[in-house]
Scaffold this active site. Structure first.
Site: not given
Lengths: 306, 306, 306
Positions: B55-56, B84, B105, B133
């Site tokens: 959703r974000t 990697k 995020r 947030h």
């Protein structure tokens, strides 16, 4: 010079004049990469990544968007239709209905060539097996040419994993079309593949070394690669060679002042962080050059420029 | 007030006047969110989600598209280049070549701050660890302000997991810049973190409660959060507190008529479905407000509006 | 005929006149699919795929882009908010804030209908359970109609897995609105579901066969489907029926010259590669028709055309 509608499968398919033309066109594309353009408006790129590669995929998508086009695709390790048993030829013949051009990354050598045989739209090889990565070779060449003003006459070292790294295979072929002195630096177990070596030795002077130090003072370009763990059949073998080559400030004392350092990224510990702020570092510049080079290829192949 | 080129890492970096300015600008953005715009045409957002959050990510992408820009990114749990072995600083320095702004995020606290130190393009923290947030806090504030006409003077309860929920940490800090009475309602094991509590108690009146009922009749805003299973070190502990707080019609009988209920979503069983159609429910409105708030931030930071 | 704002959940929701109208509008959309358009500029499609389906997702995204719109979405097997425990109704009520229309693929029957009940924006069912796939049925109908000039009066065989294949369920319903002779060819264990059979038998002539050969010489359309391994409760059962039906050049000797072969793809070994270049093959044409049909639906539902 005709690029419209053409596949880019192997660097070997391009003649020296064609490569030079791409480099010059890329330089002309630089201001467009900054300002944006609409010359591919309404055109669609499909990125089919059967092997994960965030940066190559994002580079192609960014290039397409900067020219006003759109991009769709997948980047899943296991693609739905492939899990259901579909072969590559069918996948390509389906996806070409959705898109005007396809960028394909595949774990198997020969996959891009096969795709191009079945597809009616142009295919760009975005990396296949341990063999080929032609757009990486082109952006590497562009970086050398743009930073140093020429390619011919340079001393260039390819360092690290020369056996499993597809980047260095494509780049070595491309450099063999130029008048360069090529120095291959790797551990014995990761020496450049025989078939590559044979081809390039016919054309240019090539030396093989075990250490960077032996050759460093003469170098104009130090191209170092990651020892790719995922390409190793054996973990013990990986542990042995990892870290064999590391570039740091101490090492660089013996380098020419205007030597540039390139790396296809991601790096692990091949280049110390302290090197990032030196005038030698060009590996983040390569990332930008990758977008501009891919913009050029997309625009040429889709016929938006000549 | 200068937002152009700025990072949004922590709500603590914003002064009250700046927050107010964002709220007012967001209100002016509402009609644009409905009609669409082209003010970010040619601009690229990269969404780098090292932790899944559909959703974000979609909210940021939708915001960017509504302003005429483009978005690329990844949302894989395991990103190719990170597998990697690449570090965050390198990833950011690569991705910033592809994009004009990055929404990040990351599961680790401090990740967004670190990224901003290495990036030349602005970084928006789209959630880092259990800590911050900030864009969620801004959309929460906007929802309160837009729905109730003010923030100062209100009685606001934060309910549920106040320990692991990053949303409530950012929101509590933001509210501590306003003249509100803050009520923290949680089980003992999920009390608001000490460092947050200490900071906000210096500025505003804060009470801590164990039940919603004790405080409900006075509330203007009931902000309830999910007990986040994935933040719990211990499953037994989770089972104990899950369902401690549930808002249903029965409970709401004691609420003020114009009290609003907010939730950052997703919810599990904190709010009964029967509440959705009451005049209290604003949690889906929050989703819309999230797009408008993020449009505002993108436009301000990229200099398309002032 | 009103399509604006409408959900497309089941082919059963469409009357024959509405289907005909969609087919005619799709034909008028063909040149637009080639040239591109801007009639959905500023509009957003969300593709919510709770079950992987690369081709259907890319087809919807390509259709949206060709009309000037944008697309966001997810295609993860495990979606973040769902892993956190969110129900479908909430997911839809969140996502509709980001988008003007939603294409939903879900493993459970009834999921699209449920979503439509909660959503304020239109929902297109992009496949739910083993039950329905209405846009596939529409593109199949369009292919038959466009290739053969009519649907009424044709002899059409549906071959393969008629039990678990949602494609053939939706198509059989649609064909039962037309004046066709329908031949159902499957192994005993994969016969057409009772409830579908009962409905269509009331309307049109239906025969059930065990082999293609029995019916082949009369056919105008041979629609063959993959035996879907993932729909089988039992692996041994799958092994038994796999490969029961295979179309090759030898078989096609008994077919009418203008008989067309359709397949929803991906195929495994139902159609030999040697058939691809015959005049019968239309399965890659179906892929293109899928884009055009979905463009038509998006434009009609969003009110950009009538």
């Amino acid at each position: 010079m005709k690029f419209k509608g053409r596949d880019i499968i192997s660097i070997k398919d391009l003649a020296r004049e064609e490569i030079d033309y791409i480099l010059e066109t890329t330089r002309a594309m630089e201001p467009v990469a900054k300002s944006g353009s609409d010359i591919l408006r309404g055109k669609m790129l499909a990125t089919l990544f059967f092997e994960p590669s965030t940066r190559t995929r994002l580079s192609f998508e960014s290039a397409m968007h900067k020219l006003g086009g759109s991009a769709i695709g997948f980047a899943e390790a296991e693609v739905a239709s492939v899990k259901k048993g579909e072969n590559l030829a069918d996948t390509v013949r389906v996806v070409e209905k959705y898109a005007d051009i396809i960028a394909l990354r595949h774990p198997l050598e020969g996959a891009a060539r096969l795709a191009a045989e079945f597809a009616e739209v142009p295919i760009i090889n975005a990396g296949s097996g341990a063999e080929e990565h032609p757009t990486q070779a082109l952006l590497d060449l562009y970086t050398i040419w743009n930073e140093l003003g020429k390619i011919d006459g340079l001393n260039i070292a390819l360092v690290g994993d020369l056996r499993y790294g597809r980047t260095v295979h494509s780049l070595a072929y491309a450099l063999s079309l130029c008048d360069v002195k090529l120095h291959l630096v790797s551990p014995e177990s990761l020496r450049m593949r025989r078939e590559v070596l044979d081809t390039i030795k016919d054309r240019i002077k090539v030396t093989e070394k075990r250490t960077i130090e032996e050759i460093l003072p003469r170098l104009d370009v130090l191209y170092i690669t990651r020892i790719q763990k995922e390409r190793f059949p054996d973990a013990a073998e990986y542990a042995k060679v990892r870290g064999s080559y590391q570039v740091d400030l101490n090492l660089l004392e013996k380098a020419k002042e205007d030597m540039i350092i390139l790396h296809p990224l991601p790096r692990i510990d091949e280049i110390a962080a302290e090197v990032d702020n030196t005038s030698h570092a060009r590996y983040f510049q390569q990332v930008w050059n990758g977008i501009v080079t891919r913009m050029t290829l997309l625009a040429l192949i889709l016929g938006a420029i000549k």
